[in-house]
Design a protein around this motif. Structure first.
Motif, PDB file in Angstrom:
ATOM      1  N   VAL A  58       0.861  -1.189   0.000  1.00 48.75           N
ATOM      2  CA  VAL A  58       0.000   0.000   0.000  1.00 48.75           C
ATOM      3  C   VAL A  58       0.894   1.235   0.000  1.00 48.75           C
ATOM      4  CG1 VAL A  58      -1.700   1.349   1.283  1.00 48.75           C
ATOM      5  CG2 VAL A  58      -1.889  -1.143   1.209  1.00 48.75           C
ATOM      6  N   THR A  59       0.724   2.095  -0.981  1.00 43.25           N
ATOM      7  CA  THR A  59       1.499   3.337  -1.053  1.00 43.25           C
ATOM      8  C   THR A  59       0.658   4.491  -0.530  1.00 43.25           C
ATOM      9  OG1 THR A  59       2.738   2.545  -2.975  1.00 43.25           O
ATOM     10  CG2 THR A  59       2.763   4.914  -2.554  1.00 43.25           C
ATOM     11  N   LEU A  60       1.166   5.152   0.485  1.00 44.58           N
ATOM     12  CA  LEU A  60       0.516   6.333   1.051  1.00 44.58           C
ATOM     13  C   LEU A  60       1.174   7.567   0.450  1.00 44.58           C
ATOM     14  CD1 LEU A  60       0.394   5.237   4.798  1.00 44.58           C
ATOM     15  CD2 LEU A  60      -1.269   4.768   2.983  1.00 44.58           C
ATOM     16  N   ARG A  61       0.368   8.488  -0.034  1.00 41.97           N
ATOM     17  CA  ARG A  61       0.906   9.702  -0.668  1.00 41.97           C
ATOM     18  C   ARG A  61       0.254  10.926  -0.043  1.00 41.97           C
ATOM     19  NH1 ARG A  61       0.330   6.165  -5.195  1.00 41.97           N
ATOM     20  NH2 ARG A  61       2.320   5.811  -6.256  1.00 41.97           N
ATOM     21  N   TRP A  62       1.067  11.972   0.144  1.00 42.08           N
ATOM     22  CA  TRP A  62       0.571  13.221   0.722  1.00 42.08           C
ATOM     23  C   TRP A  62       0.971  14.367  -0.190  1.00 42.08           C
ATOM     24  CZ3 TRP A  62       4.290  10.291   3.520  1.00 42.08           C
ATOM     25  CH2 TRP A  62       3.712   9.237   4.255  1.00 42.08           C
ATOM     26  N   ARG A  63       0.002  14.907  -0.893  1.00 38.60           N
ATOM     27  CA  ARG A  63       0.283  16.030  -1.796  1.00 38.60           C
ATOM     28  C   ARG A  63       0.709  17.254  -1.008  1.00 38.60           C
ATOM     29  NH1 ARG A  63      -2.647  20.244  -3.700  1.00 38.60           N
ATOM     30  NH2 ARG A  63      -4.457  19.521  -2.497  1.00 38.60           N
ATOM     31  N   THR A  64       0.112  17.435   0.178  1.00 39.79           N
ATOM     32  CA  THR A  64       0.398  18.606   0.992  1.00 39.79           C
ATOM     33  C   THR A  64       0.716  18.195   2.429  1.00 39.79           C
ATOM     34  OG1 THR A  64      -1.901  18.909   1.673  1.00 39.79           O
ATOM     35  CG2 THR A  64      -1.216  19.981  -0.380  1.00 39.79           C
ATOM     36  N   PHE A  65       1.291  19.130   3.165  1.00 37.66           N
ATOM     37  CA  PHE A  65       1.510  18.900   4.598  1.00 37.66           C
ATOM     38  C   PHE A  65       0.165  18.728   5.308  1.00 37.66           C
ATOM     39  CE2 PHE A  65       5.240  21.684   3.478  1.00 37.66           C
ATOM     40  CZ  PHE A  65       6.191  20.680   3.568  1.00 37.66           C
ATOM     41  N   THR A  66      -0.836  19.485   4.867  1.00 40.46           N
ATOM     42  CA  THR A  66      -2.165  19.357   5.465  1.00 40.46           C
ATOM     43  C   THR A  66      -2.721  17.956   5.253  1.00 40.46           C
ATOM     44  OG1 THR A  66      -2.617  21.713   5.169  1.00 40.46           O
ATOM     45  CG2 THR A  66      -4.514  20.265   5.449  1.00 40.46           C
ATOM     46  N   ASP A  67      -2.512  17.403   4.057  1.00 39.79           N
ATOM     47  CA  ASP A  67      -2.964  16.033   3.791  1.00 39.79           C
ATOM     48  C   ASP A  67      -2.338  15.050   4.781  1.00 39.79           C
ATOM     49  OD1 ASP A  67      -4.457  16.891   1.631  1.00 39.79           O
ATOM     50  OD2 ASP A  67      -2.986  16.272   0.122  1.00 39.79           O
ATOM     51  N   ALA A  68      -1.040  15.223   5.030  1.00 37.88           N
ATOM     52  CA  ALA A  68      -0.349  14.317   5.953  1.00 37.88           C
ATOM     53  C   ALA A  68      -0.902  14.457   7.365  1.00 37.88           C
ATOM     54  CB  ALA A  68       1.147  14.589   5.934  1.00 37.88           C
ATOM     55  N   ALA A  69      -1.128  15.694   7.803  1.00 36.36           N
ATOM     56  CA  ALA A  69      -1.652  15.909   9.153  1.00 36.36           C
ATOM     57  C   ALA A  69      -3.070  15.365   9.291  1.00 36.36           C
ATOM     58  CB  ALA A  69      -1.630  17.399   9.492  1.00 36.36           C
ATOM     59  N   THR A  70      -3.870  15.533   8.255  1.00 39.10           N
ATOM     60  CA  THR A  70      -5.233  15.001   8.276  1.00 39.10           C
ATOM     61  C   THR A  70      -5.208  13.481   8.376  1.00 39.10           C
ATOM     62  OG1 THR A  70      -6.081  16.863   6.992  1.00 39.10           O
ATOM     63  CG2 THR A  70      -7.393  14.843   6.990  1.00 39.10           C
ATOM     64  N   GLU A  71      -4.347  12.855   7.593  1.00 38.11           N
ATOM     65  CA  GLU A  71      -4.261  11.398   7.632  1.00 38.11           C
ATOM     66  C   GLU A  71      -3.760  10.908   8.991  1.00 38.11           C
ATOM     67  OE1 GLU A  71      -3.043   8.918   4.075  1.00 38.11           O
ATOM     68  OE2 GLU A  71      -1.337   8.539   5.422  1.00 38.11           O
ATOM     69  N   ALA A  72      -2.832  11.629   9.589  1.00 33.25           N
ATOM     70  CA  ALA A  72      -2.354  11.242  10.918  1.00 33.25           C
ATOM     71  C   ALA A  72      -3.500  11.229  11.918  1.00 33.25           C
ATOM     72  CB  ALA A  72      -1.250  12.194  11.379  1.00 33.25           C
ATOM     73  N   GLY A  73      -4.352  12.260  11.856  1.00 30.24           N
ATOM     74  CA  GLY A  73      -5.494  12.299  12.764  1.00 30.24           C
ATOM     75  C   GLY A  73      -6.485  11.185  12.499  1.00 30.24           C
ATOM     76  N   LEU A  74      -6.796  10.957  11.228  1.00 35.94           N
ATOM     77  CA  LEU A  74      -7.724   9.892  10.864  1.00 35.94           C
ATOM     78  C   LEU A  74      -7.202   8.524  11.282  1.00 35.94           C
ATOM     79  CD1 LEU A  74      -8.813  11.049   7.302  1.00 35.94           C
ATOM     80  CD2 LEU A  74     -10.289  10.866   9.313  1.00 35.94           C
ATOM     81  N   SER A  75      -5.884   8.357  11.247  1.00 34.12           N
ATOM     82  CA  SER A  75      -5.303   7.049  11.584  1.00 34.12           C
ATOM     83  C   SER A  75      -5.666   6.603  12.986  1.00 34.12           C
ATOM     84  CB  SER A  75      -3.777   7.097  11.437  1.00 34.12           C
ATOM     85  OG  SER A  75      -3.163   7.782  12.518  1.00 34.12           O
ATOM     86  N   ARG A  76      -5.804   7.547  13.898  1.00 36.81           N
ATOM     87  CA  ARG A  76      -6.145   7.203  15.279  1.00 36.81           C
ATOM     88  C   ARG A  76      -7.606   6.770  15.393  1.00 36.81           C
ATOM     89  NH1 ARG A  76      -2.467   5.274  17.019  1.00 36.81           N
ATOM     90  NH2 ARG A  76      -2.440   4.858  14.806  1.00 36.81           N
TER      91      ARG A  76
END
Length: 484
Positions: free
Chosen positions: A429-447
């Protein structure tokens, strides 16, 4: 450290760009490494960040202590660097250490930064001193002989920071032991046994389980005093005080968020499972604050930073995550809120409910999508620390680079799950983050995918983190602009 964790760390350190990335990014991790080598490799600031992350992975400090350690080290490095800048001032001694123009060389900056970072790192992780000494030797310095002007400048800058931080409310000198007198209102919940009763089902309860070493443990609430630690911006506690209260136990909102976790974890697919595990940042990892330092290392390589840029970037970033830890722990302690593992067990006891892996379980035995050896972090649910750390860091990276564009990615390998080893994911599975906001959003969703945070804890954590990151950024910028 499990093999999968090591591979994940490597993937972070050599994160590649994708077609979605900004043009300045190299197309592959190999090209990124080649470009770094062609510009002389990572700066001395990045080298010390890497060394500290190695110590963090080996150590046992929790996320807020790790965030503080990063902030202390990079503040020492920054203050040492500021002495060789024409405008910047240090956080403790102002411009009193400023060296004359003839001494403002790259060599002197690197030496001052190294002696400062070494002193801080040894103070924070004394058991890891051999590794820090080895880096000093590799860089060409004798850590036992700070006799040059640059070395003395670095030591003086750092010692002033350490003197301040030794009295900042963290209780570092006593192993960060709680100073607040906190005691849980609930008795420990044995994870392997069905939950039958709780004194206060809306409040936090300790968990008893078997850890990775095979020992039965009941971790206490981690650092309930942390909201009292002196923040970098001076605004962390006031920002925490503005966070609205979570849903009251038994309310419609509370029941709805619990039902969302039950249905959500039962419906997890391989991608959501991979997101949950990738961002877990649990024991033997760099923890959430260190995770974002890895992203900053990638930005440094991407944008071909020199020591001046990195001294400022890591100074602002590390202090933003320290303040995020202070603010989120203030909220956690104030509300002392129940984690999903106890709230769901109490609400659904006596019922058969769906869960991950296509199974059904008795509600009183429900577990989140987490390793059995670390079922839920030992502190209150509201707000999410992951969300707060990530949003604060993303805010600083966005402001420092002048753009939200990131273009990072990481691969979660087939069968690499620690929860369902050899089975999940069924393919890479490849995780991609176009923006820093995308990465932060995904970090929150992961929990939420992992079943250890409710929606409101994630969303309010991100809002808090953004505010904390903004305050830390403004404060950091004022120092290197010479305004304080």
């Amino acid at each position: 450290m499990p093999a999968r964790t090591s591979l994940r760390t490597l993937a972070l350190a050599l994160v590649s760009a994708t077609a979605l990335a900004v043009p300045a990014l190299p197309a592959t991790a190999t090209e990124a490494a080649t470009e770094a080598a062609s510009t002389g490799g990572p700066s001395v600031v990045v080298r010390w960040n890497q060394a500290l992350l190695t110590a963090i992975r080996t150590g046992t400090l929790g996320p807020p202590m790790v965030a503080r350690a990063l902030a202390v080290t990079h503040t020492c490095a920054y203050d040492a660097w500021a002495a060789y800048d024409a405008v910047a001032i240090g956080t403790r001694l102002g411009g009193s250490l400023r060296r004359p123009p003839a001494e403002r060389t790259e060599a002197n900056k690197a030496e001052a930064i190294s002696f400062a970072a070494h002193l801080a790192a040894v103070d924070l992780y004394p058991a890891q001193r051999a590794g820090f000494d080895a880096l000093m030797n590799e860089l060409g310095y004798d850590p036992a002989n700070p006799s040059s002007q640059a070395a003395r400048t670095g030591v003086a800058a750092c010692q002033a920071v350490l003197d301040h931080r030794h009295a900042d409310g963290s209780n570092q000198g006593n192993g960060y032991a709680d100073t607040s007198g906190y005691a849980p209102v609930n008795a420990p919940v044995v994870v392997a046994e069905p939950l039958t009763t709780l004194n206060a089902p809306g409040r936090w309860a300790p968990l008893t389980y078997v850890n990775r070493a095979g020992a039965v443990v009941t971790p206490p609430f981690l650092a309930p005093h942390w909201g009292g630690v002196a923040s970098f911006s001076g605004a962390a506690k006031s920002l925490a005080d503005r966070v609205p209260a979570p849903h009251a136990y038994g309310s419609a909102g509370f029941r709805a968020q619990a039902a969302e976790i039950v249905s959500g974890t039962a419906a997890l697919d391989d991608r959501k499972k991979a997101i949950s595990e990738y961002w877990s940042d649990g024991p033997s990892s760099e923890t959430p604050p260190g995770h974002w330092c890895l992203f900053a290392q990638q930005v440094s390589a991407r944008d071909r930073h020199g020591v001046d840029q990195d001294a400022k970037l890591f100074f602002a970033l590390a202090n933003s995550v320290m303040d995020a830890g202070i603010a989120s722990w203030e909220v956690k302690r104030d509300h002392d809120s129940a984690r999903p593992i106890t709230a769901i067990r109490y609400l659904y006891q006596g019922q058969s409910i769906p869960t991950w892996g296509g199974r059904t379980v008795e509600g009183a035995l429900w577990t989140p999508y987490q390793p059995a050896t670390f079922p839920t972090p030992p502190f209150g649910e509201y707000v999410s620390g992951h969300s707060t750390f990530s949003a604060a860091a993303a805010e600083v990276l966005r402001r420092f680079t002048g753009s939200d564009a990131f273009g990072g990615q990481a691969v979660v390998a087939q069968g690499s799950s620690l929860i369902e080893p050899g089975v999940t994911p069924a393919r890479d599975v490849t995780l991609r983050w176009r923006t820093f906001t995308d990465a932060a959003t995904e970090a929150g969703l992961s929990r939420r995918y992992g079943g250890i945070h409710f929606r409101l804890g994630d969303e309010q954590g991100r809002a808090l983190g953004s505010a904390v990151g903004t305050a830390a950024w403004e404060r950091a910028k004022s120092y290197w602009s010479g305004r304080r």
